[in-house]
Design an enzyme around this catalytic site. Sequence first.
Site, mmCIF file in Angstrom:
data_model
loop_
_atom_site.group_PDB
_atom_site.id
_atom_site.type_symbol
_atom_site.label_atom_id
_atom_site.label_comp_id
_atom_site.label_asym_id
_atom_site.label_seq_id
_atom_site.Cartn_x
_atom_site.Cartn_y
_atom_site.Cartn_z
ATOM 1 N N HIS A 25 0.859 -1.196 0.000
ATOM 2 C CA HIS A 25 0.000 0.000 0.000
ATOM 3 C C HIS A 25 0.886 1.234 0.000
ATOM 4 C CE1 HIS A 25 -3.817 2.025 1.923
ATOM 5 N NE2 HIS A 25 -3.190 2.843 1.087
ATOM 6 N N HIS A 27 1.116 4.826 -2.461
ATOM 7 C CA HIS A 27 0.690 5.641 -3.609
ATOM 8 C C HIS A 27 1.940 6.330 -4.113
ATOM 9 C CE1 HIS A 27 -3.610 5.282 -2.476
ATOM 10 N NE2 HIS A 27 -3.090 5.138 -1.278
ATOM 11 N N HIS A 204 -9.567 0.717 -1.202
ATOM 12 C CA HIS A 204 -9.540 1.366 0.111
ATOM 13 C C HIS A 204 -10.947 1.252 0.704
ATOM 14 C CE1 HIS A 204 -5.793 3.028 -1.251
ATOM 15 N NE2 HIS A 204 -5.669 3.879 -0.250
ATOM 16 N N GLU A 207 -11.102 3.138 6.089
ATOM 17 C CA GLU A 207 -10.056 4.045 6.584
ATOM 18 C C GLU A 207 -10.765 5.067 7.480
ATOM 19 O OE1 GLU A 207 -8.169 6.439 3.539
ATOM 20 O OE2 GLU A 207 -6.567 7.108 4.893
ATOM 21 N N ASP A 285 1.735 4.004 2.786
ATOM 22 C CA ASP A 285 0.666 4.817 2.189
ATOM 23 C C ASP A 285 1.223 5.988 1.368
ATOM 24 O OD1 ASP A 285 -1.979 5.331 1.583
ATOM 25 O OD2 ASP A 285 -2.533 6.074 3.548
ATOM 26 N N ASP A 286 1.571 7.074 2.031
ATOM 27 C CA ASP A 286 2.100 8.267 1.348
ATOM 28 C C ASP A 286 3.297 8.758 2.152
ATOM 29 O OD1 ASP A 286 -0.159 8.844 -0.722
ATOM 30 O OD2 ASP A 286 -1.185 8.462 1.170
#
Length: 344
Positions: A25, A27, A204, A207, A285-286
């Site tokens: 996961h 991005h 997703h 969340e 994630d980011d």
Amino acid sequence: MNPVPAVPADRLPALLAAMPKAELHIHIEGSLEPELIFRLAQRNGVALPYADVDALRRAYAFTNLQSFLDIYYAGASVLLHAQDFYEMAWAYLLRASEDNVVRAEIFFDPQTHTARGVSMETMLDGLHRACRDAKKIGVDAELILCFLRHLSEEEAFETLEQALPYRDKFIGVGLDSSELGHPPEKFARVFAKCRQLGLHLVAHAGEEGPPAYVWSALDILKVERIDHGVQSAKDLSLMRRLAQSRIPLTVCPLSNLKLCVFPKLEMHNLRVLLDAGLVATINSDDPAYFGGYMNDNFLQTFAATGLDSRYAYQLARNSFEGSFAEPAAKQRYIERLDAVFADA
Ligand code: HPA
Ligand code: ZN
């Protein structure tokens, strides 16, 4: 849980860093560091609403998912040419290899770029070249195309059409962006089409959104993994379903902290998910926005929650089992993991 002996707490941080792991996961647009954003902005003549790197970093004070997404889409506006996408992905892959990530399944958001006139061919040229080159630094990297859920299903179908000439360059599709108000079932038809095409399916869900969104991702979209999914703990029958079907959750602890899903890392429910037998994993994630790459996520989460080395083994093993790698590759990754634990 698993047959791995406990390792003394003082050796745990080194073990967390050294163990091979898969990132499921990430991005890729969320790996754009402020320095690279400004370098690309200058190179491409793109104006940014921030004076400099420090001003941009100061804006990273998020209160929820949407407050992050607004800045994340602004950052991605500097990406114009295949080389820009290559440099972004290559920087991530180098950083991931330092964290002993040996497999990465990387999300990209084509609609963020096609909306600015950047073609599917341009972005996939750069991203796929970086994934191919990653083999040289010991990372098996694959791409997953995400549909933006705040846009329509019709626009998702158009995006799929644009991507199909490059079907060999991505292994699956996902669903990201603003969750609340955009339930999975909004994308039932396009996911059914992707399923027919033999693409892997993830979404997703849970969340910020309710357990009902996780149920519909499973039952309507028929996804193979849930991204985030931490809200599932509010629904015990959903927890049983996830455990029994061995549907992985790609949990992102520092993301959850920065987007105020949990008020403190100490209150994260990762241990609850693992103790219930779910195939939970740790991911970044980011990472450029949430203060940490893979090993930062592992180290900070273990320090805050007191998880021990048996959980470390389980998380790394889950990451390989939950990946879309071929069975023989999964077996090789797990053998490497076992070797690191045998020496620990
Ligand atoms: N959630 C939804 N959309 C996203 C995220 C996320 O954590 N990161 C990038 N796009
Ligand atoms: Zn995400």
